[in-house]
Design an enzyme around this catalytic site. Structure first.
Site, PDB file in Angstrom:
ATOM      1  N   CYS A   2       0.780  -1.241   0.000  1.00  0.00           N
ATOM      2  CA  CYS A   2       0.000   0.000   0.000  1.00  0.00           C
ATOM      3  C   CYS A   2       0.811   1.290   0.000  1.00  0.00           C
ATOM      4  O   CYS A   2       0.329   2.327  -0.467  1.00  0.00           O
ATOM      5  CB  CYS A   2      -0.936   0.027   1.213  1.00  0.00           C
ATOM      6  SG  CYS A   2      -1.782  -1.530   1.555  1.00  0.00           S
ATOM      7  N   CYS A  14       1.296   3.798  -3.016  1.00  0.00           N
ATOM      8  CA  CYS A  14       0.211   4.707  -3.401  1.00  0.00           C
ATOM      9  C   CYS A  14      -0.133   5.709  -2.311  1.00  0.00           C
ATOM     10  O   CYS A  14      -0.338   6.885  -2.582  1.00  0.00           O
ATOM     11  CB  CYS A  14      -1.048   3.904  -3.730  1.00  0.00           C
ATOM     12  SG  CYS A  14      -1.169   3.398  -5.444  1.00  0.00           S
ATOM     13  N   HIS A  15      -0.228   5.217  -1.069  1.00  0.00           N
ATOM     14  CA  HIS A  15      -0.764   6.051   0.006  1.00  0.00           C
ATOM     15  C   HIS A  15       0.302   6.746   0.831  1.00  0.00           C
ATOM     16  O   HIS A  15      -0.023   7.566   1.694  1.00  0.00           O
ATOM     17  CB  HIS A  15      -1.664   5.208   0.909  1.00  0.00           C
ATOM     18  CG  HIS A  15      -2.853   4.631   0.196  1.00  0.00           C
ATOM     19  ND1 HIS A  15      -3.931   5.389  -0.199  1.00  0.00           N
ATOM     20  CD2 HIS A  15      -3.101   3.363  -0.239  1.00  0.00           C
ATOM     21  CE1 HIS A  15      -4.810   4.617  -0.823  1.00  0.00           C
ATOM     22  NE2 HIS A  15      -4.333   3.393  -0.867  1.00  0.00           N
ATOM     23  N   MET A  75      -8.095   1.804  -6.451  1.00  0.00           N
ATOM     24  CA  MET A  75      -7.804   0.955  -5.303  1.00  0.00           C
ATOM     25  C   MET A  75      -7.977  -0.505  -5.707  1.00  0.00           C
ATOM     26  O   MET A  75      -9.045  -0.908  -6.153  1.00  0.00           O
ATOM     27  CB  MET A  75      -8.767   1.303  -4.166  1.00  0.00           C
ATOM     28  CG  MET A  75      -8.676   0.383  -2.967  1.00  0.00           C
ATOM     29  SD  MET A  75      -7.214   0.681  -1.979  1.00  0.00           S
ATOM     30  CE  MET A  75      -7.601  -0.353  -0.560  1.00  0.00           C
ATOM     31  N   HIS A 128       8.275  11.526 -12.417  1.00  0.00           N
ATOM     32  CA  HIS A 128       8.827  10.179 -12.363  1.00  0.00           C
ATOM     33  C   HIS A 128      10.178  10.118 -13.077  1.00  0.00           C
ATOM     34  O   HIS A 128      11.177  10.554 -12.547  1.00  0.00           O
ATOM     35  CB  HIS A 128       7.826   9.181 -12.941  1.00  0.00           C
ATOM     36  CG  HIS A 128       8.181   7.758 -12.673  1.00  0.00           C
ATOM     37  ND1 HIS A 128       8.280   7.249 -11.399  1.00  0.00           N
ATOM     38  CD2 HIS A 128       8.463   6.727 -13.511  1.00  0.00           C
ATOM     39  CE1 HIS A 128       8.620   5.970 -11.456  1.00  0.00           C
ATOM     40  NE2 HIS A 128       8.738   5.628 -12.719  1.00  0.00           N
ATOM     41  N   HIS A 154       5.219   6.539 -19.103  1.00  0.00           N
ATOM     42  CA  HIS A 154       6.347   5.856 -18.458  1.00  0.00           C
ATOM     43  C   HIS A 154       7.431   5.670 -19.524  1.00  0.00           C
ATOM     44  O   HIS A 154       7.522   4.623 -20.160  1.00  0.00           O
ATOM     45  CB  HIS A 154       5.911   4.515 -17.871  1.00  0.00           C
ATOM     46  CG  HIS A 154       6.909   3.957 -16.891  1.00  0.00           C
ATOM     47  ND1 HIS A 154       8.127   3.432 -17.289  1.00  0.00           N
ATOM     48  CD2 HIS A 154       6.879   3.843 -15.538  1.00  0.00           C
ATOM     49  CE1 HIS A 154       8.787   3.007 -16.227  1.00  0.00           C
ATOM     50  NE2 HIS A 154       8.058   3.261 -15.145  1.00  0.00           N
TER      51      HIS A 154
END
Length: 579
Positions: A82, A85-86, A123, A362, A404
């Site tokens: 997780c 992302c979080h 999610m 990125h 990307h």
């Protein structure tokens, strides 16, 4: 019975509160209903090496009870599944915040449904996909209501405690002590083995397997071409001397707990003098001596976001690039969306120019002239363009879903002139951006052409100045046929359909591994392209070498020690930013 009725009501409420797509998750493929691709889920849910780091449990009296054992298990799951992302502190990154002020109000039953079934916003459906059990989902629903544990910071003293000079500079060779063609060595990441394999590009023989950090993310070359720098996701940085009879480690250091980026000084007069590495945690970068990795200066990246001007506590350093014609590093800070131009001419009076771009920066690379730096702001679906000569933002280009590019690909479009190209994780397109503001002003910093690829899930695009081909992988595409092949475009006729090369099939692997094809990489001459065929660590993998002129199989490199090969970095092309 009243207690049971209450629980059923809470579950019913939670289900009703979720979108219809999630409610259908048991009956149909959830990813197809959620507006996110399987490739995106694989990419966003990457593991963090901080799962095993000891952290203090802060007890919140309002949160559901958790034993120390339960807390430790849940924390490991969080960092494995997780945190990407979080965020480390659960304050949100590409995903939403999961702090107690939000999660306590939702309650355990709601959170269990949300975690189990996922959401249209991206999610993952952790339980219905089989990734987590019902017991683990319950554990995570209770965990995210606790106070987030904070990993340790890392200052100069902490870094120096990990710093090792294995072979001091005065005891290293004064000249090259081997017969290898150093320009054509490939530094190949053995992801799950925590090693890099040095392969002779001329003979295709293994030179050495060097112990490094876990899941080496990138290899970078010093300006002289002597020193190879590799950094693992666990923030372990290794310095390899290619002049040794058998190239091997000469120094190492841990620059944090999680990292992705390293680079070296390339400006005239600063060759091999400095190295720089950036970490995900703590959010900072460090400048070191280029020949020993002795840490000299640490700079925090915590600060305000470029759009909402709100403080972000953990903006991660995603990538770093060295400018060739002046003493400057380009540091890309993911969550704040800021590009930092770091003048290392005098590190005791460090000058940092801040350029506001777009959030979730990125990776990227230079255009063919080496004047303009192109970097993906992936979740913003943009490419930011920095004029390194003027030190300012030259453009912000809307592209496809989750660009990307790796370093991207430079070539000349027959109609629009010089372009730089990127593939996308979230859709099947390849965007070509004009890069010549002098002779092709109307096309500069615009998408001049969009090519259709095999599908989403692309990680790398590659070409070479001597080649007429552009290769695009689709490593994370959920369709095995697509993820095991590459698309090839003819630069001289971009309207012509792409050709598909069955790279995994050519590898001739015996078992049923994933065989995902990743990262095209040219040799120095530009007449060969190397592909990793990446399976699990207990499965056979390979490197497939293709003749760039004929697009035919040239050779296959196999070895029992070739475990989970991913990135391959040709020394000359990496040293000179040829892509």
């Amino acid at each position: 019975m009243p207690y049971l009725r209450l629980k059923l009501k809470q579950v019913t409420f939670a289900l009703a509160a979720l979108p219809l797509a999630v409610g259908l998750a048991l009956a149909e493929d959830p990813a197809a209903k959620k507006g996110v691709t399987g490739a995106e889920l694989k990419y966003q849910a990457g593991a963090s090496p901080m799962a095993g780091v000891e952290m203090h449990q802060n007890v919140n009296p309002k949160a559901p009870a958790m034993s120390k054992e339960e807390f430790t298990k849940a924390r490991q799951i969080y960092f494995e599944r997780c945190a990407g992302c979080h965020g480390v502190l659960r304050k949100g990154a590409t995903g939403k915040p999961l702090t107690p002020d939000i999660t306590l109000e939702k309650g355990t039953e709601y959170l269990k449904v949300f975690i189990a079934y996922g959401s249209p916003a991206g999610m993952p459906n952790w339980q219905t996909s089989g990734e987590l059990t019902a017991e683990q989902v319950d554990l995570m629903a209770r965990y995210v209501q606790q106070e987030p544990p904070t990993p340790p910071e890392m200052g100069l003293k902490d870094m120096k405690a990990t710093w090792k000079v294995l072979v001091p500079p005065e005891k290293r060779p004064t000249k090259k002590m081997n017969n290898y063609n150093l320009d054509n060595i490939f530094s190949t990441t053995l992801r799950d083995a925590g090693e890099v394999m040095l392969i002779d590009g001329d003979t295709k023989k293994i030179i050495n397997i060097v112990k490094t950090g876990y899941a080496v993310h990138i290899s970078r070359m010093s300006a002289s071409g002597r020193y190879l720098f590799v950094i693992g996701r666990d923030a372990r940085l290794n310095l390899i001397d290619l002049w040794m009879e058998k190239p091997d480690n000469v120094a190492e250091i841990k620059i944090g707990l999680e990292a992705r980026s390293v680079e070296t000084s390339k400006a005239k007069g600063f060759e091999d003098k400095y190295a720089i590495a950036g970490s995900y945690w703590p959010p900072q970068f460090v400048i070191m001596k280029g020949d020993t990795l002795e840490p000299l200066k640490i700079v925090s990246t915590r600060g305000m976001t470029v759009d909402t001007q709100e403080f972000h506590p953990e903006p991660r350093v995603a990538s770093i690039l060295a400018v060739h014609d002046k003493p400057e590093f380009i540091v890309n800070v993911k969550e704040t969306g800021k590009i930092l131009l770091v003048d290392y001419g005098d590190i005791n009076a460090l000058k940092v120019t801040e350029i506001g771009a777009a959030r979730f920066l990125h990776d990227g690379g230079l255009d063919a002239s080496h004047r303009y730096f192109m970097v993906a702001a992936n979740q913003s679906n943009k490419i930011a363009v920095v004029d390194t000569k003027e030190g300012k933002l030259a453009g912000l280009v809307e592209v496809g879903k989750i660009p990307h590019p790796g370093r991207g690909a430079n070539f000349v479009d027959p109609k629009f002139g010089p372009v730089w190209a990127t593939g996308h994780l979230g859709d099947e397109t390849i965007a070509l951006i004009g890069t010549d503001p002098e002779k092709h002003k109307d096309q500069a910093w615009k998408v001049v052409r969009t090519l259709k690829g095999q599908g989403g899930g692309s990680l790398f695009i590659k070409t070479h100045p001597t080649s007429k081909n552009v290769y695009v992988d689709t490593t994370l595409n959920p369709d095995a046929k697509i993820s095991q092949s590459v698309a090839v475009y003819n630069v001289d006729d971009l309207d012509k359909p792409y050709q598909v090369l069955p790279i995994a099939e050519w590898a001739g692997l015996k078992d049923d591994g994933a065989k995902r094809v990743v990262q095209p990489e040219y040799n120095k001459a530009g007449d060969e392209v190397w592909f990793s065929v990446w399976s699990a660590k207990d499965k056979e993998s390979a490197i497939v070498v293709v003749d760039d002129k004929t697009l035919k199989l040239k050779t296959v490199i196999k070895d029992p020690k070739l475990i989970t090969p991913t990135g391959k970095f040709n020394v000359y092309n990496t040293q000179h930013d040829v892509y």
